[in-house]
Design a protein around this motif. Sequence first.
Motif, PDB file in Angstrom:
ATOM      1  N   ARG A  45       0.830  -1.212   0.000  1.00 29.30           N
ATOM      2  CA  ARG A  45       0.000   0.000   0.000  1.00 29.30           C
ATOM      3  C   ARG A  45       0.858   1.252   0.000  1.00 29.30           C
ATOM      4  O   ARG A  45       0.498   2.260  -0.597  1.00 29.30           O
ATOM      5  CB  ARG A  45      -0.997  -0.012   1.153  1.00 29.30           C
ATOM      6  N   LYS A  50      -1.755   3.943  -1.804  1.00 34.17           N
ATOM      7  CA  LYS A  50      -3.187   3.709  -1.571  1.00 34.17           C
ATOM      8  C   LYS A  50      -3.397   3.278  -0.122  1.00 34.17           C
ATOM      9  O   LYS A  50      -2.448   3.011   0.603  1.00 34.17           O
ATOM     10  CB  LYS A  50      -3.685   2.592  -2.496  1.00 34.17           C
ATOM     11  N   LYS A  51      -4.647   3.171   0.277  1.00 35.48           N
ATOM     12  CA  LYS A  51      -4.970   2.684   1.619  1.00 35.48           C
ATOM     13  C   LYS A  51      -5.133   1.171   1.633  1.00 35.48           C
ATOM     14  O   LYS A  51      -5.366   0.590   2.675  1.00 35.48           O
ATOM     15  CB  LYS A  51      -6.256   3.331   2.125  1.00 35.48           C
ATOM     16  N   TYR A  52      -5.025   0.552   0.463  1.00 36.51           N
ATOM     17  CA  TYR A  52      -5.252  -0.878   0.357  1.00 36.51           C
ATOM     18  C   TYR A  52      -4.198  -1.494  -0.560  1.00 36.51           C
ATOM     19  O   TYR A  52      -3.467  -0.804  -1.262  1.00 36.51           O
ATOM     20  CB  TYR A  52      -6.646  -1.170  -0.199  1.00 36.51           C
ATOM     21  N   TYR A 111      -7.018  -5.631   0.482  1.00 38.32           N
ATOM     22  CA  TYR A 111      -6.654  -5.819   1.884  1.00 38.32           C
ATOM     23  C   TYR A 111      -6.335  -4.461   2.495  1.00 38.32           C
ATOM     24  O   TYR A 111      -5.477  -3.737   1.994  1.00 38.32           O
ATOM     25  CB  TYR A 111      -5.427  -6.729   2.004  1.00 38.32           C
ATOM     26  N   TYR A 112      -7.035  -4.126   3.573  1.00 36.07           N
ATOM     27  CA  TYR A 112      -6.807  -2.885   4.302  1.00 36.07           C
ATOM     28  C   TYR A 112      -6.206  -3.223   5.664  1.00 36.07           C
ATOM     29  O   TYR A 112      -6.656  -4.169   6.317  1.00 36.07           O
ATOM     30  CB  TYR A 112      -8.129  -2.148   4.545  1.00 36.07           C
TER      31      TYR A 112
END
Length: 144
Positions: A45, A50-52, A111-112
Amino acid sequence: MKTKDHRLTRIREAFKSILEQGVKLRHITRNELKESIIEMIDGGRRKYGKKYFYPSLDTMVILLAERQHIQTSLRTLSRAIRELKDEFAIHRINRHIRGKGIKMICRTTAYYLLDKGIEIFKKMLRRAQRFLRPLGVPKVASDN
């Protein structure tokens, strides 16, 4: 659509090329695998801003082998990811596309990292810093 044989062939070829480079792959415990998964998600990430992070399971197996020299199976990886989800360390979102008729097909999973996952990652960093810190050696030697 990728078949199971295609996925396994891709993983086998990746392992073969890694082993040809002289890299020794190691087996690790489930907790170490969970920490490695969190580290991989965080790295992915950050890389893409990105956040994911959204790799497939076979890509995750290959990334673990290439970057962290860890050998694991798809089943073990799936179990570890499910346990991380149950512990609220990560959040998984299946991303679907419309198939024929009303059928929906899961193509990728995002996936976060949740707060607990970030805490685990920070704990890993502190542990690494403590390990790499020089021993408490006095600056002046005494001749007594």
